[in-house]
Design a protein around this motif. Structure first.
Motif, short mmCIF file in Angstrom:
data_model
loop_
_atom_site.label_atom_id
_atom_site.label_comp_id
_atom_site.label_asym_id
_atom_site.label_seq_id
_atom_site.Cartn_x
_atom_site.Cartn_y
_atom_site.Cartn_z
N GLN A 360 96.82 129.64 -51.51
CA GLN A 360 97.75 130.29 -52.13
C GLN A 360 97.01 131.52 -53.02
O GLN A 360 97.71 132.38 -53.88
CB GLN A 360 98.94 129.86 -52.91
CG GLN A 360 99.79 128.97 -52.14
CD GLN A 360 99.18 127.86 -51.43
OE1 GLN A 360 98.51 127.22 -51.95
NE2 GLN A 360 99.50 127.76 -49.97
N GLY A 361 95.95 131.53 -53.20
CA GLY A 361 95.00 132.31 -54.18
C GLY A 361 94.86 132.19 -55.32
O GLY A 361 94.59 132.57 -56.39
N GLU A 362 95.42 130.74 -55.77
CA GLU A 362 95.34 130.18 -57.24
C GLU A 362 94.05 129.75 -57.44
O GLU A 362 93.40 129.06 -56.53
CB GLU A 362 96.48 129.11 -57.24
CG GLU A 362 97.96 129.56 -56.95
CD GLU A 362 98.36 130.55 -58.02
OE1 GLU A 362 97.78 130.43 -59.22
OE2 GLU A 362 98.92 131.53 -57.72
N ARG A 363 93.30 129.73 -58.45
CA ARG A 363 92.11 129.32 -59.07
C ARG A 363 92.03 128.23 -59.77
O ARG A 363 92.76 127.72 -60.55
CB ARG A 363 91.64 130.51 -60.07
CG ARG A 363 90.20 130.07 -60.52
CD ARG A 363 89.10 129.99 -59.64
NE ARG A 363 88.77 131.56 -59.12
CZ ARG A 363 87.78 131.53 -58.33
NH1 ARG A 363 86.86 130.66 -58.06
NH2 ARG A 363 87.23 132.63 -57.87
N TRP A 364 91.25 127.13 -59.32
CA TRP A 364 91.06 125.86 -59.98
C TRP A 364 89.51 125.94 -60.38
O TRP A 364 88.72 126.30 -60.04
CB TRP A 364 91.13 124.79 -58.75
CG TRP A 364 92.51 124.81 -58.32
CD1 TRP A 364 93.22 125.64 -57.38
CD2 TRP A 364 93.69 123.52 -58.49
NE1 TRP A 364 94.58 125.45 -56.98
CE2 TRP A 364 94.81 123.89 -57.70
CE3 TRP A 364 93.37 122.47 -59.03
CZ2 TRP A 364 95.91 123.21 -57.62
CZ3 TRP A 364 94.62 121.70 -58.99
CH2 TRP A 364 95.66 122.00 -58.36
N ALA A 424 85.69 122.12 -49.58
CA ALA A 424 85.87 122.79 -48.47
C ALA A 424 87.37 122.51 -47.77
O ALA A 424 87.77 121.49 -47.88
CB ALA A 424 84.77 121.82 -47.52
N GLY A 425 87.91 123.61 -47.40
CA GLY A 425 89.35 123.53 -47.03
C GLY A 425 90.05 123.32 -48.28
O GLY A 425 90.07 123.50 -49.23
N ASN A 426 91.12 122.03 -48.12
CA ASN A 426 92.13 121.51 -49.16
C ASN A 426 91.55 120.25 -49.45
O ASN A 426 92.12 119.53 -49.82
CB ASN A 426 93.34 121.77 -48.81
CG ASN A 426 93.67 121.18 -47.45
OD1 ASN A 426 92.64 120.35 -46.95
ND2 ASN A 426 94.86 121.05 -46.96
N VAL A 427 90.10 120.06 -49.28
CA VAL A 427 89.34 118.65 -49.71
C VAL A 427 88.34 119.00 -50.74
O VAL A 427 87.46 119.74 -50.74
CB VAL A 427 88.82 118.16 -48.35
CG1 VAL A 427 88.12 116.76 -48.65
CG2 VAL A 427 89.87 118.09 -47.33
N VAL A 428 88.55 118.08 -51.63
CA VAL A 428 87.33 117.91 -52.77
C VAL A 428 86.61 116.73 -52.36
O VAL A 428 86.96 115.71 -52.28
CB VAL A 428 87.91 117.93 -54.06
CG1 VAL A 428 86.92 117.37 -55.02
CG2 VAL A 428 88.64 119.04 -54.41
N PHE A 429 85.25 116.73 -52.19
CA PHE A 429 84.14 116.00 -51.97
C PHE A 429 83.29 115.57 -53.26
O PHE A 429 83.08 116.49 -53.75
CB PHE A 429 83.10 116.43 -50.80
CG PHE A 429 83.59 116.53 -49.34
CD1 PHE A 429 83.88 115.19 -48.77
CD2 PHE A 429 83.95 117.69 -49.05
CE1 PHE A 429 84.58 115.28 -47.60
CE2 PHE A 429 84.75 117.78 -47.55
CZ PHE A 429 84.79 116.79 -47.12
N ALA A 430 83.23 114.34 -53.58
CA ALA A 430 82.70 113.85 -54.91
C ALA A 430 81.85 112.77 -54.67
O ALA A 430 82.30 111.78 -53.93
CB ALA A 430 83.71 113.72 -56.12
N LEU A 431 80.65 112.36 -55.44
CA LEU A 431 79.93 111.35 -55.13
C LEU A 431 80.05 110.65 -56.50
O LEU A 431 79.83 110.99 -57.36
CB LEU A 431 78.45 111.53 -54.87
CG LEU A 431 77.68 110.45 -54.44
CD1 LEU A 431 78.03 110.17 -53.06
CD2 LEU A 431 76.19 111.07 -54.50
#
Length: 514
Positions: A360-364, A424-431
């Motif tokens: 939606q163009g919203e910044r995070w 990436a996309g609507n996914v957050v990858f974290a370790l």
């Protein structure tokens, strides 16, 4: 006729390959702004990421030094090699090694060891005397740049590792350098801890000039005010370079800028602006230095913003046009979200911040936070269980009183020392790294590297989280059988790459794609 048809076929193949939307990951954080956002990556969604599997793991012949081992991965897509088009994964090793791996198999296409006959006077986890900085690729010139332990900058052919120019002295031998950045023909790095006698600051080499001149901006006298955020320096779209310093002496008229965000002119590294928190004396006294994380540069509405954080657990939003206002001490926004313990180890924000725009163009803005959240901070809309050891915190950017502000939206499940997340996309990858973050024993002496290694909190675990809520969508569980220290993730072409202390590289993706 057959030869002509073959030429046409090869040319058509080349055009088709070059027409693909590039999802290269050429530097720490994916781009010179260090956003951690794979904006063009379309393979992942919250509907399919649960199907992630380990595609391969590769054991490299790199010997860890102190707590250092492998750099964060970087990825070049569609390189034309003697074996066809390949996606290449580059990994630097602490023992002066560089590897180029085939992304399909994890097998090295080439590797190079750099000899350094000298040894540092002593080694410690603060000063390992190794190859520490994540390399960077200039796709246009087909060159990968890295700094070896002797302080020399190497520019190598991305396909075969051959020298593009003679190794050139960039920094002092055995200095502690951080992730390289490349902007407009200039390679940048940052230095911390005074290792090898090197002064803290930002260093730049103009590799587009055959003379390869080196410029420096020293932010302290000696080893204080080190710039040790994982991502090194950050490039704004306004032609400025940003860096964030650690504890030391603060005396701006005399060129000492501890616990400060610096804005420097690109190339020649002249001081343009700076921001120092109003409670800088307290931060320095308690060793809550800003140096634990790198800032991030991004656009939001009518602003270009610099987001900053450190061990204190406070997050700042700064106007890139005037970092701290007329007094250099006034941010657009400040709020502390962690470290009620006022602890200098294993608390606050470490590594670097990340940012992206949703559909939606919203910044995070995302913050890898060590230790529990603050009891005094605004509450998150979505919580995903208690997080006593660490978490990813996610904020939506809004406007309050005509200024940018952060709205806490979600906090992830518990993490053991989270690395900077990537999106990436609507996914957050974290370790979850599994690192033992304590630095001082009960008797007040510093832990040795073997002690910290022995006390690791567990194995590294890769998680995929719903970018809207932080809900866990995937976990690698026990797939990764080691832990990691001060590395980072890379995402490209439907694959996620992880490196560990035992010099292994792990590639996660989808079996059907493989």
């Amino acid at each position: 006729m057959r030869a002509r048809n073959l030429v046409v076929l090869l040319f058509s193949t080349l055009l088709l390959a070059q027409s693909r939307v590039a999802t290269d990951w050429l530097t720490f954080g994916g781009n010179p702004q260090r956003t951690g956002w794979a904006a063009q990556e379309k393979h992942f969604s919250k509907d399919n990421v649960s199907k992630l599997q380990l595609l391969w793991k590769s054991q490299l012949d790199n010997a860890p030094l102190e707590m250092s081992s492998l750099s964060a991965p970087i990825v070049l897509e569609n390189a034309i090699t003697p074996h066809g088009f390949k996606d290449l994964v580059y990994i630097a090793g602490s023992s002066d090694n560089l590897y180029a791996l085939d992304s399909e198999t994890g097998k090295p296409l080439w590797q190079k060891h750099f000899e350094n006959p000298d040894q540092p006077k002593r080694r410690h986890w603060l000063c390992p005397g190794d190859l520490n900085a994540t390399p960077v690729v200039d796709k246009k010139s087909r060159t990968i740049f890295l700094i070896t332990s002797d302080g020399k900058l190497h520019g190598l052919n991305i396909i075969n590792g051959e020298d593009r120019f003679p190794p050139t002295q960039f920094v002092l031998p055995f200095s502690k350098n951080w992730s390289l950045n490349f902007v407009d023909g200039v390679v940048y790095t940052a230095i911390s801890q005074g290792c090898g006698g090197a002064r803290s600051g930002v260093y730049a080499m103009k590799v587009s000039d055959p003379a390869r001149p080196v410029m420096q901006f020293y932010d302290s006298i000696g080893g204080g005010a080190g710039i040790w955020g994982r991502a090194g320096v950050v490039a704004g779209s306004n032609g400025l370079i940003y860096a964030q310093t650690g504890d030391g002496v603060w005396d701006p008229p005399n060129g000492r800028f501890a616990d400060t965000v610096l804005a420097l002119s690109a190339g020649d590294l002249k001081l343009v602006d700076y921001f120092t928190p109003a409670n800088r004396a307290f931060i320095t006294k308690k060793d809550l230095d800003m140096g634990s994380a790198s800032p991030v540069a991004f656009h939001f509405k009518n602003w270009e913003l610099i987001a900053s954080a450190g061990k204190e657990g406070a997050i700042f939003l700064l106007d890139a046009a005037s970092l701290g206002g007329a007094d250099h001490r006034t941010p657009l926004f400040r709020q502390r979200y962690s470290n009620d313990d006022i602890d200098f180890a294993g608390r606050g924000v470490w590594g670097s911040l990340s940012t992206y725009e949703d559909d939606q163009g919203e910044r995070w803005l995302l913050a890898p936070t060590w230790g529990p959240p603050s009891e005094e901070a605004p509450k998150f809309k979505y919580a995903n269980g208690s997080a006593p050891n660490g978490s990813i915190m996610a904020f939506h950017l809004g406007v309050e009183n005509n200024k940018p502000a952060l709205e806490p939206v979600w906090i992830s499940r518990d993490f053991n020392g989270p690395d900077p997340p990537v999106i990436a996309g609507n996914v957050v990858f974290a370790l979850s790294t599994g690192e033992y973050a304590r630095q001082v024993r009960e008797d007040g002496a510093l832990f040795t590297s073997p002690e910290r290694v022995k006390n690791k909190t567990g194995n590294a675990v890769l998680y995929a989280l719903d970018a809207a809520t932080g809900k866990e969508l995937y976990s690698s569980r026990d797939t990764i059988d080691s832990w990691t220290h001060f590395s980072g993730l890379a995402v490209s072409s439907g694959r996620v790459y992880v490196t560990t202390f035992d010099s292994r590289v792990y590639c996660f993706g989808f079996k059907e794609q493989q």
